[in-house]
Write an enzyme that holds these catalytic residues in place. Structure first.
Site, PDB file in Angstrom:
ATOM      1  N   GLU A  79       0.899   7.041   6.828  1.00 31.17           N
ATOM      2  CA  GLU A  79       2.068   6.571   6.058  1.00 31.17           C
ATOM      3  C   GLU A  79       1.935   6.967   4.597  1.00 31.17           C
ATOM      4  O   GLU A  79       2.911   7.358   3.950  1.00 31.17           O
ATOM      5  CB  GLU A  79       2.208   5.044   6.152  1.00 31.17           C
ATOM      6  CG  GLU A  79       2.583   4.515   7.514  1.00 31.17           C
ATOM      7  CD  GLU A  79       2.906   3.030   7.481  1.00 31.17           C
ATOM      8  OE1 GLU A  79       3.356   2.513   6.464  1.00 31.17           O
ATOM      9  OE2 GLU A  79       2.698   2.357   8.497  1.00 31.17           O
ATOM     10  N   SER A 123       0.831  -1.210   0.000  1.00 34.05           N
ATOM     11  CA  SER A 123       0.000   0.000   0.000  1.00 34.05           C
ATOM     12  C   SER A 123       0.866   1.261   0.000  1.00 34.05           C
ATOM     13  O   SER A 123       0.477   2.284  -0.564  1.00 34.05           O
ATOM     14  CB  SER A 123      -0.974  -0.007   1.181  1.00 34.05           C
ATOM     15  OG  SER A 123      -0.289   0.140   2.396  1.00 34.05           O
ATOM     16  N   ASP A 161      16.294   0.823  12.201  1.00 35.51           N
ATOM     17  CA  ASP A 161      15.341   1.914  12.451  1.00 35.51           C
ATOM     18  C   ASP A 161      15.993   3.087  13.190  1.00 35.51           C
ATOM     19  O   ASP A 161      15.348   3.757  14.008  1.00 35.51           O
ATOM     20  CB  ASP A 161      14.113   1.409  13.245  1.00 35.51           C
ATOM     21  CG  ASP A 161      13.387   0.272  12.532  1.00 35.51           C
ATOM     22  OD1 ASP A 161      13.334   0.283  11.295  1.00 35.51           O
ATOM     23  OD2 ASP A 161      12.891  -0.635  13.231  1.00 35.51           O
ATOM     24  N   HIS A 185       8.604   3.379   8.886  1.00 32.53           N
ATOM     25  CA  HIS A 185       8.420   2.540  10.071  1.00 32.53           C
ATOM     26  C   HIS A 185       7.116   2.958  10.753  1.00 32.53           C
ATOM     27  O   HIS A 185       6.861   4.157  10.936  1.00 32.53           O
ATOM     28  CB  HIS A 185       9.603   2.720  11.020  1.00 32.53           C
ATOM     29  CG  HIS A 185       9.532   1.797  12.177  1.00 32.53           C
ATOM     30  ND1 HIS A 185       9.819   0.444  12.078  1.00 32.53           N
ATOM     31  CD2 HIS A 185       9.139   2.011  13.460  1.00 32.53           C
ATOM     32  CE1 HIS A 185       9.623  -0.128  13.247  1.00 32.53           C
ATOM     33  NE2 HIS A 185       9.210   0.795  14.098  1.00 32.53           N
ATOM     34  N   ASP A 196      20.457   3.817   7.952  1.00 25.52           N
ATOM     35  CA  ASP A 196      21.884   3.718   8.267  1.00 25.52           C
ATOM     36  C   ASP A 196      22.174   2.293   8.708  1.00 25.52           C
ATOM     37  O   ASP A 196      21.345   1.400   8.518  1.00 25.52           O
ATOM     38  CB  ASP A 196      22.293   4.779   9.301  1.00 25.52           C
ATOM     39  CG  ASP A 196      21.644   4.550  10.659  1.00 25.52           C
ATOM     40  OD1 ASP A 196      20.994   3.496  10.860  1.00 25.52           O
ATOM     41  OD2 ASP A 196      21.787   5.420  11.533  1.00 25.52           O
ATOM     42  N   GLU A 197      23.317   2.081   9.343  1.00 22.96           N
ATOM     43  CA  GLU A 197      23.708   0.703   9.646  1.00 22.96           C
ATOM     44  C   GLU A 197      22.949   0.094  10.817  1.00 22.96           C
ATOM     45  O   GLU A 197      23.016  -1.107  11.045  1.00 22.96           O
ATOM     46  CB  GLU A 197      25.224   0.630   9.870  1.00 22.96           C
ATOM     47  CG  GLU A 197      25.963   1.027   8.593  1.00 22.96           C
ATOM     48  CD  GLU A 197      27.381   0.503   8.500  1.00 22.96           C
ATOM     49  OE1 GLU A 197      27.795  -0.255   9.390  1.00 22.96           O
ATOM     50  OE2 GLU A 197      28.058   0.874   7.520  1.00 22.96           O
ATOM     51  N   ASN A 213      13.367   4.436   4.523  1.00 20.06           N
ATOM     52  CA  ASN A 213      12.510   3.397   5.088  1.00 20.06           C
ATOM     53  C   ASN A 213      11.315   4.062   5.755  1.00 20.06           C
ATOM     54  O   ASN A 213      11.402   5.188   6.219  1.00 20.06           O
ATOM     55  CB  ASN A 213      13.282   2.592   6.147  1.00 20.06           C
ATOM     56  CG  ASN A 213      12.442   1.495   6.775  1.00 20.06           C
ATOM     57  OD1 ASN A 213      11.781   0.726   6.068  1.00 20.06           O
ATOM     58  ND2 ASN A 213      12.438   1.413   8.100  1.00 20.06           N
ATOM     59  N   MET A 269      10.684  -6.566   4.871  1.00 18.45           N
ATOM     60  CA  MET A 269      10.856  -7.107   6.216  1.00 18.45           C
ATOM     61  C   MET A 269      12.220  -7.757   6.418  1.00 18.45           C
ATOM     62  O   MET A 269      12.312  -8.877   6.933  1.00 18.45           O
ATOM     63  CB  MET A 269       9.714  -8.081   6.521  1.00 18.45           C
ATOM     64  CG  MET A 269       8.368  -7.396   6.560  1.00 18.45           C
ATOM     65  SD  MET A 269       8.391  -6.013   7.747  1.00 18.45           S
ATOM     66  CE  MET A 269       6.719  -5.446   7.626  1.00 18.45           C
ATOM     67  N   ARG A 270      13.246  -7.042   6.031  1.00 14.59           N
ATOM     68  CA  ARG A 270      14.614  -7.517   6.229  1.00 14.59           C
ATOM     69  C   ARG A 270      15.491  -6.351   6.664  1.00 14.59           C
ATOM     70  O   ARG A 270      15.252  -5.216   6.262  1.00 14.59           O
ATOM     71  CB  ARG A 270      15.201  -8.066   4.922  1.00 14.59           C
ATOM     72  CG  ARG A 270      14.649  -9.408   4.555  1.00 14.59           C
ATOM     73  CD  ARG A 270      15.156  -9.875   3.216  1.00 14.59           C
ATOM     74  NE  ARG A 270      14.502 -11.112   2.895  1.00 14.59           N
ATOM     75  CZ  ARG A 270      14.965 -12.311   3.225  1.00 14.59           C
ATOM     76  NH1 ARG A 270      16.147 -12.433   3.798  1.00 14.59           N
ATOM     77  NH2 ARG A 270      14.277 -13.397   2.937  1.00 14.59           N
TER      78      ARG A 270
HETATM   79  C1  GAR Z   1       3.757  -0.631   6.803  1.00 14.50           C
HETATM   80  O1  GAR Z   1       2.887  -0.326   7.862  1.00 14.50           O
HETATM   81  C2  GAR Z   1       5.191  -0.325   7.165  1.00 14.50           C
HETATM   82  O2  GAR Z   1       5.329   0.793   7.982  1.00 14.50           O
HETATM   83  C3  GAR Z   1       5.593  -1.576   7.878  1.00 14.50           C
HETATM   84  O3  GAR Z   1       5.008  -2.618   7.133  1.00 14.50           O
HETATM   85  C4  GAR Z   1       3.792  -2.141   6.552  1.00 14.50           C
HETATM   86  C5  GAR Z   1       3.827  -2.472   5.069  1.00 14.50           C
HETATM   87  O4  GAR Z   1       2.596  -2.168   4.478  1.00 14.50           O
HETATM   88  N1  GAR Z   1       7.014  -1.709   7.933  1.00 14.50           N
HETATM   89  C6  GAR Z   1       7.657  -2.231   8.962  1.00 14.50           C
HETATM   90  O5  GAR Z   1       7.101  -2.697   9.937  1.00 14.50           O
HETATM   91  C7  GAR Z   1       9.174  -2.244   8.815  1.00 14.50           C
HETATM   92  N2  GAR Z   1       9.785  -2.546  10.085  1.00 14.50           N
HETATM   93  P1  GAR Z   1       2.443  -2.074   2.898  1.00 14.50           P
HETATM   94  O6  GAR Z   1       3.056  -3.363   2.317  1.00 14.50           O
HETATM   95  O7  GAR Z   1       0.961  -2.030   2.695  1.00 14.50           O
HETATM   96  O8  GAR Z   1       3.156  -0.856   2.433  1.00 14.50           O
END
Ligand code: GAR
Length: 216
Positions: free
Chosen positions: A179, A16, A150, A114, A146-147, A112, A95-96
């Site tokens: 977001e 999304s 989050d 979060h 960065d390294e 990124n 998710m990596r």
């Molecule tokens: C989002 O809420 C994003 O912030 C989160 O995964 C979701 C992906 O939604 N990311 C994390 O948790 C990263 N640590 P999407 O596939 O619908 O964009």
């Protein structure tokens, strides 16, 4: 203005956030191009979203690791991003943990999103962490990568109230609405070439012709 953004999106799920970026570009509110969408999950819905807009979309195995992008998997992703001419990498539900090889290939050009108001609640299911903690506000953060995990300099944050009857699902849905504003907003700032990283702070230069200065 900075160099036109040629965005490579990396995602693992619904996509999304990728959709919100594609929509902002198509609506003319973000001057950029999504050059590819890459996923480490073979049947991720993000692939269909990209394909519906004629954007090259590909599953690329991130093996041999399960939770990080490193080694051979990292090499495959860097090669694909470079082959598509990406000059900016957007992690949108990827998710990596990304490692130094990707950071070196795209210095100060990896963002990124979060689902929490960092530095609170890094890691997984952050909206649930915020709810369980009893927070009255929650939100999302777009930051340079960065390294650390989050930990990079923050570009945009948006917040939402936590309601009495929230469940993890309802709170995450409210955060996601923000977001979808926050990512295009951060990319507009990056595209303007006016972002500077000064220590931990991201500064937005007011002068129209300011150039990007590497971070510290
Ligand atoms: C989002 O809420 C994003 O912030 C989160 O995964 C979701 C992906 O939604 N990311 C994390 O948790 C990263 N640590 P999407 O596939 O619908 O964009």
């Amino acid at each position: 203005m900075g160099q036109k953004l040629r965005i490579g999106i990396l995602g693992s799920g619904s996509g999304s956030n990728a959709q919100s970026i594609i929509d902002a570009i198509e609506a003319g509110s973000l001057d950029a191009e999504v050059v590819c969408v890459l996923t480490d999950v073979e049947d991720a819905h993000i692939l269909a979203r990209a394909a519906a807009h004629g954007i090259p979309a590909e599953f690329i195995s991130a093996a041999p690791y399960k939770t990080k992008l490193d080694g051979e998997g990292e090499r495959r992703y860097i090669e694909a991003l470079q082959a598509h001419g990406a000059n900016c990498v957007v992690l949108a539900g990827f998710m990596r943990i990304v490692k130094p090889g990707l950071l070196r290939a795209f210095p100060q050009r990896i963002l990124n999103i979060h689902p929490a108001l960092l530095p609170a609640f890094s890691g997984m299911a952050s909206w649930k962490q915020a709810l369980d903690y009893g927070c009255r506000v929650a939100g999302c953060t777009v930051h340079f990568v960065d390294e650390g995990t989050d930990t990079g300099p923050i570009i945009v944050q948006r917040c939402v109230p936590v309601e009495e009857d929230d469940t993890p699902k309802t709170l995450h849905a409210r955060i996601q609405v923000e977001e979808h504003q926050a990512y295009p907003e951060a990319l507009r700032l990056l595209a303007s070439g006016r972002l500077r990283v000064v220590g931990r702070r991201v500064v937005v230069d007011s002068s129209e012709d300011a150039t990007e200065v590497p971070g510290t």
